[in-house]
Design a protein around this motif. Sequence first.
Motif, mmCIF file in Angstrom:
data_model
loop_
_atom_site.group_PDB
_atom_site.id
_atom_site.type_symbol
_atom_site.label_atom_id
_atom_site.label_comp_id
_atom_site.label_asym_id
_atom_site.label_seq_id
_atom_site.Cartn_x
_atom_site.Cartn_y
_atom_site.Cartn_z
ATOM 1 N N TYR A 66 -36.462 6.171 -141.206
ATOM 2 C CA TYR A 66 -36.894 6.204 -139.808
ATOM 3 C C TYR A 66 -36.195 7.309 -139.046
ATOM 4 O O TYR A 66 -35.092 7.729 -139.407
ATOM 5 N N ASN A 67 -36.823 7.746 -137.970
ATOM 6 C CA ASN A 67 -36.192 8.668 -137.033
ATOM 7 C C ASN A 67 -35.260 7.825 -136.168
ATOM 8 O O ASN A 67 -35.716 7.064 -135.325
ATOM 9 N N GLY A 68 -33.957 7.966 -136.398
ATOM 10 C CA GLY A 68 -32.993 7.163 -135.653
ATOM 11 C C GLY A 68 -32.747 7.673 -134.251
ATOM 12 O O GLY A 68 -32.265 6.953 -133.387
ATOM 13 N N GLY A 69 -33.079 8.945 -134.021
ATOM 14 C CA GLY A 69 -32.871 9.547 -132.714
ATOM 15 C C GLY A 69 -32.628 11.032 -132.860
ATOM 16 O O GLY A 69 -32.548 11.566 -133.969
ATOM 17 N N PRO A 70 -32.475 11.713 -131.741
ATOM 18 C CA PRO A 70 -32.401 13.176 -131.759
ATOM 19 C C PRO A 70 -31.039 13.772 -132.134
ATOM 20 O O PRO A 70 -30.924 14.983 -132.259
ATOM 21 N N VAL A 71 -30.023 12.950 -132.335
ATOM 22 C CA VAL A 71 -28.687 13.467 -132.607
ATOM 23 C C VAL A 71 -28.428 13.472 -134.127
ATOM 24 O O VAL A 71 -28.705 12.478 -134.805
ATOM 25 N N GLU A 72 -27.902 14.581 -134.629
ATOM 26 C CA GLU A 72 -27.524 14.721 -136.043
ATOM 27 C C GLU A 72 -28.639 14.300 -136.996
ATOM 28 O O GLU A 72 -28.439 13.519 -137.918
ATOM 29 N N GLN A 73 -29.813 14.882 -136.817
ATOM 30 C CA GLN A 73 -30.955 14.509 -137.643
ATOM 31 C C GLN A 73 -30.860 15.018 -139.086
ATOM 32 O O GLN A 73 -31.741 14.737 -139.891
ATOM 33 N N ASP A 74 -29.802 15.717 -139.405
ATOM 34 C CA ASP A 74 -29.588 16.125 -140.793
ATOM 35 C C ASP A 74 -28.668 15.151 -141.530
ATOM 36 O O ASP A 74 -28.310 15.372 -142.682
ATOM 37 N N ASN A 75 -28.290 14.051 -140.876
ATOM 38 C CA ASN A 75 -27.450 13.020 -141.486
ATOM 39 C C ASN A 75 -28.225 11.724 -141.642
ATOM 40 O O ASN A 75 -29.027 11.358 -140.796
ATOM 41 N N LEU A 76 -27.924 11.012 -142.736
ATOM 42 C CA LEU A 76 -28.565 9.747 -143.032
ATOM 43 C C LEU A 76 -27.648 8.603 -142.620
ATOM 44 O O LEU A 76 -26.460 8.600 -142.955
ATOM 45 N N TYR A 77 -28.184 7.647 -141.879
ATOM 46 C CA TYR A 77 -27.448 6.474 -141.407
ATOM 47 C C TYR A 77 -28.186 5.232 -141.877
ATOM 48 O O TYR A 77 -29.363 5.303 -142.234
ATOM 49 N N PHE A 78 -27.508 4.090 -141.834
ATOM 50 C CA PHE A 78 -28.187 2.857 -142.212
ATOM 51 C C PHE A 78 -27.588 1.648 -141.520
ATOM 52 O O PHE A 78 -26.418 1.637 -141.157
ATOM 53 N N ILE A 79 -28.465 0.662 -141.287
ATOM 54 C CA ILE A 79 -28.039 -0.655 -140.817
ATOM 55 C C ILE A 79 -28.431 -1.632 -141.921
ATOM 56 O O ILE A 79 -29.350 -1.369 -142.711
ATOM 57 N N HIS A 80 -27.739 -2.766 -141.955
ATOM 58 C CA HIS A 80 -28.016 -3.719 -143.030
ATOM 59 C C HIS A 80 -27.549 -5.111 -142.640
ATOM 60 O O HIS A 80 -26.910 -5.300 -141.603
ATOM 61 N N LYS A 81 -27.852 -6.058 -143.512
ATOM 62 C CA LYS A 81 -27.432 -7.437 -143.297
ATOM 63 C C LYS A 81 -26.709 -8.010 -144.507
ATOM 64 O O LYS A 81 -26.703 -9.218 -144.719
ATOM 65 N N VAL A 82 -26.082 -7.130 -145.297
ATOM 66 C CA VAL A 82 -25.366 -7.566 -146.505
ATOM 67 C C VAL A 82 -23.930 -7.013 -146.531
ATOM 68 O O VAL A 82 -23.546 -6.303 -147.451
ATOM 69 N N PRO A 83 -23.107 -7.381 -145.551
ATOM 70 C CA PRO A 83 -21.746 -6.834 -145.497
ATOM 71 C C PRO A 83 -20.872 -7.270 -146.674
ATOM 72 O O PRO A 83 -19.931 -6.569 -147.032
ATOM 73 N N ASP A 84 -21.218 -8.405 -147.284
ATOM 74 C CA ASP A 84 -20.459 -8.857 -148.444
ATOM 75 C C ASP A 84 -20.662 -7.940 -149.645
ATOM 76 O O ASP A 84 -19.828 -7.907 -150.546
ATOM 77 N N GLU A 132 -19.603 -4.369 -138.005
ATOM 78 C CA GLU A 132 -20.522 -5.347 -137.424
ATOM 79 C C GLU A 132 -21.048 -4.855 -136.079
ATOM 80 O O GLU A 132 -20.293 -4.397 -135.228
ATOM 81 N N ILE A 133 -22.346 -4.940 -135.922
ATOM 82 C CA ILE A 133 -22.982 -4.675 -134.633
ATOM 83 C C ILE A 133 -22.994 -5.995 -133.879
ATOM 84 O O ILE A 133 -22.349 -6.144 -132.856
ATOM 85 N N SER A 134 -23.729 -6.969 -134.391
ATOM 86 C CA SER A 134 -23.754 -8.343 -133.865
ATOM 87 C C SER A 134 -24.809 -9.125 -134.617
ATOM 88 O O SER A 134 -25.693 -8.547 -135.268
ATOM 89 N N LEU A 135 -24.728 -10.436 -134.504
ATOM 90 C CA LEU A 135 -25.761 -11.333 -135.008
ATOM 91 C C LEU A 135 -26.139 -11.091 -136.471
ATOM 92 O O LEU A 135 -27.302 -11.169 -136.849
ATOM 93 N N GLY A 136 -25.147 -10.753 -137.306
ATOM 94 C CA GLY A 136 -25.415 -10.552 -138.725
ATOM 95 C C GLY A 136 -25.959 -9.193 -139.095
ATOM 96 O O GLY A 136 -26.427 -8.991 -140.214
ATOM 97 N N ILE A 137 -25.906 -8.235 -138.164
ATOM 98 C CA ILE A 137 -26.361 -6.869 -138.423
ATOM 99 C C ILE A 137 -25.132 -5.967 -138.482
ATOM 100 O O ILE A 137 -24.243 -6.049 -137.637
ATOM 101 N N TYR A 138 -25.121 -5.076 -139.469
ATOM 102 C CA TYR A 138 -23.997 -4.163 -139.688
ATOM 103 C C TYR A 138 -24.538 -2.756 -139.830
ATOM 104 O O TYR A 138 -25.710 -2.547 -140.125
ATOM 105 N N TRP A 139 -23.643 -1.785 -139.636
ATOM 106 C CA TRP A 139 -24.048 -0.407 -139.899
ATOM 107 C C TRP A 139 -22.973 0.273 -140.700
ATOM 108 O O TRP A 139 -21.799 -0.095 -140.670
ATOM 109 N N GLY A 140 -23.437 1.268 -141.482
ATOM 110 C CA GLY A 140 -22.531 2.053 -142.293
ATOM 111 C C GLY A 140 -21.900 1.271 -143.429
ATOM 112 O O GLY A 140 -22.265 0.149 -143.735
#
Length: 186
Positions: A66-84, A91-99
């Motif tokens: 997905y297009n995450g936004g206009p900043v650093e579009q040459d880098n890949l980021y991710f959110i997930h729900k499997v921190p274990d 942690e972002i919140s409510l069982g959502i994590y990033w990186g």
Amino acid sequence: MITIKPKKGHLLIAEPSIIGDTSFNRSVVLLADHTTEGSIGFILNKPLEYTLRDLVPDTLVTFKVYNGGPVEQDNLYFIHKVPDLIPESIEISLGIYWGGDFDMVLSLINQGIIKSSDIRFFLGYSGWEPFQLEEELETNSWIVTENVYKKSIIEKKDSSFWKEKMLELGGEYSIWSNAPENPSYN
């Protein structure tokens, strides 16, 4: 008018009035962080033509990117729900994590342990300088809502998400849900 203050884990819904902003027109953004130092988020409903395999040839899957936004579009980021499964997740919140450990992510994806319903990838992110988001809220560029989907937001369908949020808001927003993306086409 909705008066929820932004905080990490909340959603930013683009006001219909920001027509012409190619990055944020009809966007739904998950706020990953919001402090006095600024804000970071990821646009949830703007899939790109790329898959993870297009960007990381060693992967065996074709998860959407997905297009995450206009900043650093040459880098890949991710959110997930499997921190274990993913060390160094934030942690972002409510069982959502990033990186987290990207090499581990790729390994687990290739093993079939992490599924597309567990993770979402973005090129770039949405960023705001200190108090910039608050200024945009004062000019009615965004509506802040709670994330009622919690961690299942990763699985939300992208094509109709903004329209769905407009209908949920009701009133004058319902009218905008069926308007063409570019009103000059009308």
